[in-house]
Design an enzyme around this catalytic site. Structure first.
Site, PDB file in Angstrom:
ATOM      1  N   ARG A  34       9.894 -15.171  -3.972  1.00 12.71           N
ATOM      2  CA  ARG A  34      11.285 -14.739  -3.801  1.00 12.71           C
ATOM      3  C   ARG A  34      12.238 -15.619  -4.597  1.00 12.71           C
ATOM      4  NH1 ARG A  34      10.189 -13.440   2.597  1.00 12.71           N
ATOM      5  NH2 ARG A  34       9.462 -11.304   2.213  1.00 12.71           N
ATOM      6  N   GLY A  55      33.114   0.631 -20.525  1.00 10.98           N
ATOM      7  CA  GLY A  55      33.564   2.017 -20.440  1.00 10.98           C
ATOM      8  C   GLY A  55      32.476   2.979 -20.892  1.00 10.98           C
ATOM      9  N   GLU A  99       0.853  -1.194   0.000  1.00  5.54           N
ATOM     10  CA  GLU A  99       0.000   0.000   0.000  1.00  5.54           C
ATOM     11  C   GLU A  99       0.885   1.237   0.000  1.00  5.54           C
ATOM     12  OE1 GLU A  99      -3.863  -1.975   2.255  1.00  5.54           O
ATOM     13  OE2 GLU A  99      -2.840  -0.272   3.194  1.00  5.54           O
ATOM     14  N   ILE A 122       1.546  -2.348  -7.894  1.00  3.49           N
ATOM     15  CA  ILE A 122       0.938  -3.592  -8.338  1.00  3.49           C
ATOM     16  C   ILE A 122       1.366  -3.903  -9.777  1.00  3.49           C
ATOM     17  CG2 ILE A 122      -1.201  -4.860  -8.633  1.00  3.49           C
ATOM     18  CD1 ILE A 122      -0.436  -3.987  -5.706  1.00  3.49           C
ATOM     19  N   GLU A 140       9.222  -8.161  -3.877  1.00  4.19           N
ATOM     20  CA  GLU A 140       9.008  -9.384  -3.081  1.00  4.19           C
ATOM     21  C   GLU A 140       9.729  -9.314  -1.730  1.00  4.19           C
ATOM     22  OE1 GLU A 140       6.766 -10.524  -4.515  1.00  4.19           O
ATOM     23  OE2 GLU A 140       7.065 -11.427  -6.471  1.00  4.19           O
TER      24      GLU A 140
END
Length: 385
Positions: A244, A340, A129, A159, A364
């Site tokens: 995860r 580079g 949230e 989300i 996650e």
């Protein structure tokens, strides 16, 4: 670069070969332009679904692939090495299927899970949230009983698939404060009162939009409750363990893609009369990066094997996510350095890899949260728990 693999079956080998062919043919040529335009690869997702790659770790009886998580994660890695956003879309969709598959009532599972696994519906996972990401137990989105359903009010943030998904797993408060008051509802995206907001302007993964979703008294039928009231937080944590590992596999794939590009560049770039890979400063750096990627892959697959064996794996998933995403950040950073000045411009993909790697340390559960999970696990073990 060909990565040596040991797969558990001939079917798994065929799946990985198929994923590699699709990634080379459909993903790699399109990734840069689609990311620049912020174009959601809907046709690619549909193609992956037709090939059976959207439901790999779920039971065949529901249309899934019936594959071990160990195999699913290696497919994710291949996809991520060509186009991270596509792998992340698959990972999030797989995460979104989990609450229904593991906790849904049999009749709801039979009705909806086959459509999700077939790719007919895209799933999303609504936990975070605006005022609370890591402190998920303090969420404020509320679902109030309304006849035979729930009226949901609140706002979810960050989300993935917002505005693209067909169904949302909505973690909301049906009871008092804290984790015990949280439940999980599976809401159809077209429900009146569910309003996705404008996509966030992200530094990477632009082909996979994230946005807030406002819930304004959205009415969700009571039979869309996943598990029992008050079980939502446990469902969320259980889902995140697998999620995860998905992000860890994505990180390994991204890191491998960045290393492969840097190695090829270092072989072809000459300075002072020889390829720069022959200079010890570059060669040893690339050797260290290759070793760290292999270690991240091994840690991720070891956690997957625990999951496949039905053994506890939460701490190992946290370790894998932490280590693999930190490795991806380091590898992509050093890939830019190897090129580079050329690494700093969009003519080469390593600047995009660098931008994309950062979000993997955040989603996650941030890597600070992973360290907290691991530390608490160590404390419990030392206390005899």
């Amino acid at each position: 670069m060909t990565v040596p693999r040991i797969l558990p079956s001939e079917e798994a080998e065929a799946l990985l070969d198929l994923a590699t062919q699709l990634a080379d043919r459909e993903l790699a040529p399109r990734a840069a332009a689609a990311e620049e335009r912020g174009e959601f690869p809907e046709d690619v997702v549909k193609q992956l679904a037709r090939c059976g790659l959207l439901g790999l770790p779920y039971p065949e009886e529901f249309g899934g692939g019936g594959q071990p998580y160990e195999v699913y994660l290696q497919v994710l890695e291949v996809l991520a090495s060509r186009w991270l956003a596509v792998a992340e879309i698959v990972s999030v969709h797989t995460l979104a299927c989990y609450p229904l598959a593991a906790f849904g009532r049999p009749e709801l599972r039979a009705a909806l899970l086959p459509e999700l696994l077939a790719g007919d519906r895209l799933g999303a996972y609504c936990l975070s949230e605006p005022a609370g990401g890591s402190d998920a137990a303090a969420l404020t989105t509320r679902a109030v009983r309304d006849g035979d359903g729930y009226a949901v009010t609140g706002t979810k943030a960050w989300i993935t698939h917002a505005g693209r998904a067909d169904v949302y797993n909505v973690f909301c408060r049906t009871g008092g404060p804290g984790a015990a008051g949280i439940s999980c509802l599976l809401a159809d995206a077209h429900t009146p009162g569910i309003v996705p907001q404008a996509p966030e302007r992200t530094m990477g993964l632009r082909s996979s939009p994230v946005a807030q979703i406002a819930f304004d008294g959205a009415r969700v039928p009571g039979d869309r409750l996943i598990g029992e009231e008050g079980q939502g937080f446990a469902i969320a944590l259980s889902a995140l363990d697998g999620g995860r590992l998905g992000i860890a596999a994505c990180a390994v794939g991204l890191a491998q893609g960045a290393l492969d590009y840097a190695v090829e560049y270092a072989r072809g770039r000459e300075q002072f009369g020889q390829p720069i890979i022959d200079f010890q400063g570059i060669g040893f750096l690339l050797a260290d990066l290759a070793t760290q990627i292999s270690a991240a892959r091994a840690l991720t697959l070891a956690a997957a094997r625990l999951r496949d064996a039905g053994r506890p794996y939460s701490l190992e998933a946290a370790k894998a996510k932490l280590f693999a995403t930190d490795v991806a950040m380091r590898v992509t950073t050093e890939a830019v350095q190897v090129l580079g000045g050329y690494g700093y411009v969009a003519d080469h993909p390593v600047e995009r890899y660098f931008r994309e790697a950062k979000v993997l340390q955040i989603v996650e559960g941030t890597n600070q949260i992973q360290r907290l999970v691991i530390a608490r696990g160590l404390a419990r073990r030392s206390g005899g728990a």
